[in-house]
Design a protein around this motif. Sequence first.
Motif, PDB file in Angstrom:
ATOM      1  N   GLY A 169     -13.646   2.885   4.856  1.00 15.27           N
ATOM      2  CA  GLY A 169     -13.750   1.435   4.847  1.00 15.27           C
ATOM      3  C   GLY A 169     -12.941   0.999   3.540  1.00 15.27           C
ATOM      4  N   HIS A 170     -12.439   1.884   2.551  1.00 13.65           N
ATOM      5  CA  HIS A 170     -11.856   1.345   1.366  1.00 13.65           C
ATOM      6  C   HIS A 170     -10.478   0.815   1.693  1.00 13.65           C
ATOM      7  N   ILE A 171     -10.219  -0.229   0.804  1.00 15.34           N
ATOM      8  CA  ILE A 171      -9.022  -1.055   0.783  1.00 15.34           C
ATOM      9  C   ILE A 171      -8.317  -0.928  -0.734  1.00 15.34           C
ATOM     10  N   PRO A 211       0.884  -1.175  -0.002  1.00 15.22           N
ATOM     11  CA  PRO A 211      -0.092   0.001   0.016  1.00 15.22           C
ATOM     12  C   PRO A 211       0.954   1.176  -0.131  1.00 15.22           C
ATOM     13  N   THR A 212       0.094   2.297  -0.324  1.00 12.98           N
ATOM     14  CA  THR A 212       0.661   3.790  -0.249  1.00 12.98           C
ATOM     15  C   THR A 212      -0.099   4.400   0.906  1.00 12.98           C
ATOM     16  N   GLY A 213       0.168   5.685   1.191  1.00 14.77           N
ATOM     17  CA  GLY A 213      -0.291   6.247   2.364  1.00 14.77           C
ATOM     18  C   GLY A 213       0.307   6.857   3.339  1.00 14.77           C
ATOM     19  N   THR A 214      -0.298   7.669   4.141  1.00 14.34           N
ATOM     20  CA  THR A 214       0.608   7.975   5.391  1.00 14.34           C
ATOM     21  C   THR A 214       0.833   6.567   6.174  1.00 14.34           C
ATOM     22  N   THR A 215      -0.138   5.818   6.518  1.00  7.79           N
ATOM     23  CA  THR A 215      -0.071   4.670   7.430  1.00  7.79           C
ATOM     24  C   THR A 215       1.358   3.905   7.417  1.00  7.79           C
ATOM     25  N   PRO A 216       1.635   3.523   6.323  1.00  5.62           N
ATOM     26  CA  PRO A 216       2.668   2.512   6.175  1.00  5.62           C
ATOM     27  C   PRO A 216       4.140   2.968   6.147  1.00  5.62           C
ATOM     28  N   LEU A 242      -2.333  -3.604   3.669  1.00  2.00           N
ATOM     29  CA  LEU A 242      -3.240  -2.834   3.256  1.00  2.00           C
ATOM     30  C   LEU A 242      -3.398  -1.726   4.124  1.00  2.00           C
ATOM     31  N   GLY A 243      -3.868  -0.518   3.838  1.00  2.00           N
ATOM     32  CA  GLY A 243      -4.316   0.439   4.764  1.00  2.00           C
ATOM     33  C   GLY A 243      -5.787   0.392   4.679  1.00  2.00           C
ATOM     34  N   ILE A 244      -6.509   1.361   5.403  1.00  2.00           N
ATOM     35  CA  ILE A 244      -7.909   1.503   5.252  1.00  2.00           C
ATOM     36  C   ILE A 244      -8.366   2.870   5.212  1.00  2.00           C
ATOM     37  N   GLY A 245      -9.300   3.180   4.449  1.00  2.00           N
ATOM     38  CA  GLY A 245      -9.688   4.388   4.215  1.00  2.00           C
ATOM     39  C   GLY A 245     -10.628   4.894   5.243  1.00  2.00           C
ATOM     40  N   ARG A 246     -11.024   6.155   5.520  1.00  2.00           N
ATOM     41  CA  ARG A 246     -12.061   6.483   6.482  1.00  2.00           C
ATOM     42  C   ARG A 246     -13.324   6.119   5.941  1.00  2.00           C
TER      43      ARG A 246
END
Length: 245
Positions: A137-139, A35-40, A131-135
């Motif tokens: 609930g998306h993956i 995944p990308t995003g802030t979380t990972p 995976l991250g999770i969107g606000r």
Amino acid sequence: MHARVLPHYESMSAAAAAIVAGKIHEKPDAVLLLPTGTTPLGMYRRLVRLHDEGGLSFARATFFNLDEYLGLPPDHPASYRVYMRENFYDHIDADPGQVHVPDGSAPDPEAECERYEVAIREAGGADLCVLGIGRNGHIGFNEPGAPFDSRTRVVRLSESTRLVNAADFEENRAPEKAITVGMATVFEAREILLLASGANKANAVAAAIEGEVSEDVPASMLRRHPNVTFLLDHESAAAMELGDE
Ligand code: PGA
């Protein structure tokens, strides 16, 4: 399904990195779906450190990204290709021929989706999908309503997702569409790890873990997978009725 609640972001990231590193130790030619995003970011930082200081080698691994915006040149600073290079691939010993990100600038996006899906299949499917999770609930970019049998495809991003990601773009306008690996493709991973951090994920996490299993909350569908772990920091776990483990 396992849910592990860690006290804070750093301990969640350390646990995630340990699981990925463990997979690479166990199977050096593992196929990872990432995944990308802030979380990972914390997980990637730790994996780079394990490579630099602990001798962890990714040289035989194969990497696929979950998604990419449609219509961005590959060197656009907000593209996920650039994100992955800057945060991970440029700092480890990945074989450039084994690093795959959907081409968001492909002239025929449908053909690109098909090519990507086939490439994952031909690599033998993912050994581990993170995976991250969107606000909402998306993956990946499988937004609410994404069919359970969906494959890699072009999707329209929800307004809420575009708003959350707007700051990465000029004039605060995120692309309207993206390429994402599908729900069925994620599901075929032999192991799935979902990471969540922060209070703004608490409702999505509670819906995914304790709500109805439904396409309206794509992450809830993961509960049907035989080998899935939700790694949560304390804040993101706060809305669950069962509370901490
Ligand atoms: P985030 O994104 O890690 O930046 O919150 C997660 C996601 O939208 O899947």
